[in-house]
Design a protein around this motif. Structure first.
Motif, mmCIF file in Angstrom:
data_model
loop_
_atom_site.group_PDB
_atom_site.id
_atom_site.type_symbol
_atom_site.label_atom_id
_atom_site.label_comp_id
_atom_site.label_asym_id
_atom_site.label_seq_id
_atom_site.Cartn_x
_atom_site.Cartn_y
_atom_site.Cartn_z
ATOM 1 N N MET A 248 -7.489 -0.905 6.733
ATOM 2 C CA MET A 248 -6.565 -0.022 7.454
ATOM 3 C C MET A 248 -5.784 0.893 6.531
ATOM 4 N N PHE A 249 -5.259 0.348 5.431
ATOM 5 C CA PHE A 249 -4.281 1.084 4.646
ATOM 6 C C PHE A 249 -4.716 1.437 3.233
ATOM 7 N N GLU A 250 -5.904 1.041 2.831
ATOM 8 C CA GLU A 250 -6.350 1.388 1.492
ATOM 9 C C GLU A 250 -6.550 2.898 1.415
ATOM 10 N N PRO A 251 -5.995 3.558 0.409
ATOM 11 C CA PRO A 251 -6.159 5.006 0.317
ATOM 12 C C PRO A 251 -7.606 5.389 0.037
ATOM 13 N N LEU A 252 -8.040 6.486 0.653
ATOM 14 C CA LEU A 252 -9.405 6.977 0.478
ATOM 15 C C LEU A 252 -9.391 8.261 -0.334
ATOM 16 N N CYS A 253 -10.440 8.471 -1.097
ATOM 17 C CA CYS A 253 -10.594 9.680 -1.895
ATOM 18 C C CYS A 253 -10.763 10.876 -0.954
ATOM 19 N N ALA A 254 -10.095 11.979 -1.250
ATOM 20 C CA ALA A 254 -10.166 13.171 -0.403
ATOM 21 C C ALA A 254 -11.514 13.873 -0.507
ATOM 22 N N TYR B 73 0.808 -1.219 0.000
ATOM 23 C CA TYR B 73 0.000 0.000 0.000
ATOM 24 C C TYR B 73 0.840 1.267 0.000
ATOM 25 N N ASP B 74 2.158 1.157 0.039
ATOM 26 C CA ASP B 74 3.063 2.306 0.042
ATOM 27 C C ASP B 74 2.687 3.299 1.147
ATOM 28 N N ALA B 75 2.341 2.765 2.304
ATOM 29 C CA ALA B 75 1.934 3.600 3.438
ATOM 30 C C ALA B 75 3.158 4.215 4.105
ATOM 31 N N SER B 76 3.005 5.440 4.576
ATOM 32 C CA SER B 76 4.110 6.128 5.247
ATOM 33 C C SER B 76 4.251 5.604 6.674
ATOM 34 N N PRO B 77 5.439 5.737 7.272
ATOM 35 C CA PRO B 77 5.607 5.305 8.673
ATOM 36 C C PRO B 77 4.669 6.039 9.625
ATOM 37 N N GLU B 78 4.339 7.286 9.312
ATOM 38 C CA GLU B 78 3.419 8.045 10.164
ATOM 39 C C GLU B 78 2.020 7.440 10.129
ATOM 40 N N LEU B 79 1.536 7.090 8.925
ATOM 41 C CA LEU B 79 0.211 6.483 8.799
ATOM 42 C C LEU B 79 0.172 5.118 9.475
ATOM 43 N N ILE B 80 1.208 4.309 9.269
ATOM 44 C CA ILE B 80 1.259 2.985 9.892
ATOM 45 C C ILE B 80 1.291 3.129 11.409
ATOM 46 N N GLY B 81 2.095 4.073 11.902
ATOM 47 C CA GLY B 81 2.164 4.309 13.342
ATOM 48 C C GLY B 81 0.833 4.737 13.918
ATOM 49 N N GLU B 82 0.109 5.569 13.176
ATOM 50 C CA GLU B 82 -1.212 6.022 13.637
ATOM 51 C C GLU B 82 -2.197 4.860 13.705
ATOM 52 N N LYS B 83 -2.193 4.009 12.674
ATOM 53 C CA LYS B 83 -3.148 2.893 12.626
ATOM 54 C C LYS B 83 -2.811 1.794 13.632
ATOM 55 N N LEU B 84 -1.515 1.577 13.904
ATOM 56 C CA LEU B 84 -1.101 0.486 14.789
ATOM 57 C C LEU B 84 -0.691 0.969 16.181
ATOM 58 N N GLN B 85 -0.886 2.256 16.471
ATOM 59 C CA GLN B 85 -0.489 2.863 17.753
ATOM 60 C C GLN B 85 0.990 2.599 18.045
ATOM 61 N N HIS C 265 5.102 4.371 17.396
ATOM 62 C CA HIS C 265 5.876 5.545 17.017
ATOM 63 C C HIS C 265 6.480 5.279 15.635
ATOM 64 N N PRO C 266 6.588 6.298 14.769
ATOM 65 C CA PRO C 266 7.146 6.072 13.431
ATOM 66 C C PRO C 266 8.551 5.464 13.438
ATOM 67 N N VAL C 267 9.343 5.766 14.454
ATOM 68 C CA VAL C 267 10.679 5.162 14.542
ATOM 69 C C VAL C 267 10.562 3.660 14.761
ATOM 70 N N ARG C 268 9.616 3.237 15.599
ATOM 71 C CA ARG C 268 9.383 1.809 15.833
ATOM 72 C C ARG C 268 8.865 1.123 14.564
ATOM 73 N N VAL C 269 8.089 1.864 13.767
ATOM 74 C CA VAL C 269 7.597 1.313 12.494
ATOM 75 C C VAL C 269 8.778 1.035 11.571
ATOM 76 N N ARG C 270 9.696 1.982 11.462
ATOM 77 C CA ARG C 270 10.877 1.785 10.612
ATOM 78 C C ARG C 270 11.714 0.608 11.105
ATOM 79 N N GLN C 271 11.850 0.484 12.421
ATOM 80 C CA GLN C 271 12.599 -0.638 12.983
ATOM 81 C C GLN C 271 11.909 -1.963 12.688
ATOM 82 N N ALA C 272 10.584 -1.999 12.822
ATOM 83 C CA ALA C 272 9.837 -3.232 12.544
ATOM 84 C C ALA C 272 9.965 -3.618 11.072
ATOM 85 N N PHE C 273 9.927 -2.622 10.179
ATOM 86 C CA PHE C 273 10.068 -2.917 8.749
ATOM 87 C C PHE C 273 11.460 -3.456 8.440
ATOM 88 N N SER C 274 12.480 -2.817 8.993
ATOM 89 C CA SER C 274 13.835 -3.288 8.710
ATOM 90 C C SER C 274 14.070 -4.678 9.296
#
Length: 159
Positions: free
Chosen positions: A113-119, A43-55, A57-66
């Motif tokens: 969770m991650f499907e983009p929505l129309c603005a 879904y090419d989701a940003s770390p900020e969006l993933i962090g928001e959806k999964l509660q 921190h964006p740094v933890r998201v980057r660590q989990a991805f790596s």
């Protein structure tokens, strides 16, 4: 693809067995890491969006991805995935997303969770199939159609 080697044996096992290996490898990662990995890759989701959806921190998201990418690069998994990519014409994304992986995505509600929505109308936008070897050109779409884009433009102009 199905060449006989000796008698009734085929050179490669059926494709379904191989692609189910990808879903099994993702399940072994654990739900949180696999969710982060799939959100970034599919879904090419940003770390900020993933962090928001999964509660998280964006740094933890980057660590989990790596960490998830590191586990999938481990020789025990990577050799099987490499064999799979050679057998299905080097990363044909349509073949990699099979029924078992779709089931995993549905179980974990990743589309919701991650499907983009129309603005403009907040309806889900289709995720375009991309070639994994080419970067995505330009900015991501904000509207599902030209009608929604024009509607948002008129609303901005009105005030």
């Amino acid at each position: 693809m199905h060449e006989r080697v000796s008698g009734s044996r085929y050179a490669y096992r059926p494709l379904v067995e191989h692609t189910s290996f990808l879903a099994q490898a993702l399940r072994r990662l654990g739900r949180q890491r696999a969710t982060v990995f799939l959100a970034v890759v599919l879904y090419d989701a940003s770390p900020e969006l993933i962090g928001e959806k999964l509660q998280m921190h964006p740094v933890r998201v980057r660590q989990a991805f790596s960490r998830a990418a590191s586990v999938l690069r481990h020789p025990s998994v990577a050799t099987e995935l490499r064999r799979l990519s050679y057998e299905i014409d080097a990363l044909d994304t349509k073949a990699l997303v099979d029924d078992e992986l779709r089931t995993l995505i549905r179980e974990w509600h990743l589309e919701e969770m991650f499907e983009p929505l129309c603005a403009a109308c907040s309806c889900p936008m289709p995720v375009p199939m991309i070639d994994s070897l080419q970067p995505r050109p330009g900015r991501p779409r904000r509207y599902c159609s030209n009608a929604c884009r024009q509607k948002a433009y008129r609303a901005r102009r009105k005030g």
